[in-house]
Scaffold this motif. Structure first.
Motif: not given
Length: 103
Positions: A63-67
């Protein structure tokens, strides 16, 4: 818990090698051996730590939400940018042979 301990230990070891190389450079001394070792170890450990982090995150790692998504994408570049591991090992080996040649 053990995985986190391993990851922290690898990060600290790589950091200490980098600091040693930087201190030699700041002192005006030759540091190609120490810099090569630091680059080699840090890039290898980075790939290992990022992969372990990715496993910890599981499906969220994509997920691009997480670094971790960005790190997992970019970490392999450290293995080939600034000299591949093989080139760093060649630099390290040459310097060791130079320093410890038979007299």
């Amino acid at each position: 818990m053990f995985r986190l301990a391993d990851m922290a230990t690898k990060a600290e070891a790589a950091h200490q090698m980098m600091v040693k190389a930087a201190r030699l450079k700041d002192a005006g001394q030759r540091n190609d051996l120490e810099a090569g070792m630091a680059k080699y170890l840090a890039s290898e450990y980075c790939a290992e730590v990022v992969e372990d982090s990715f496993r910890i995150h599981g499906g969220y790692g994509y997920s691009k939400e997480y670094e971790i998504e960005r790190l997992y994408r970019e970490a392999p570049m450290l293995l080939i940018g600034e000299g591949t591991a093989d080139i760093q090992r060649m630099i390290i080996g040459r310097r060791l042979l130079e320093d410890y040649k038979a007299r």
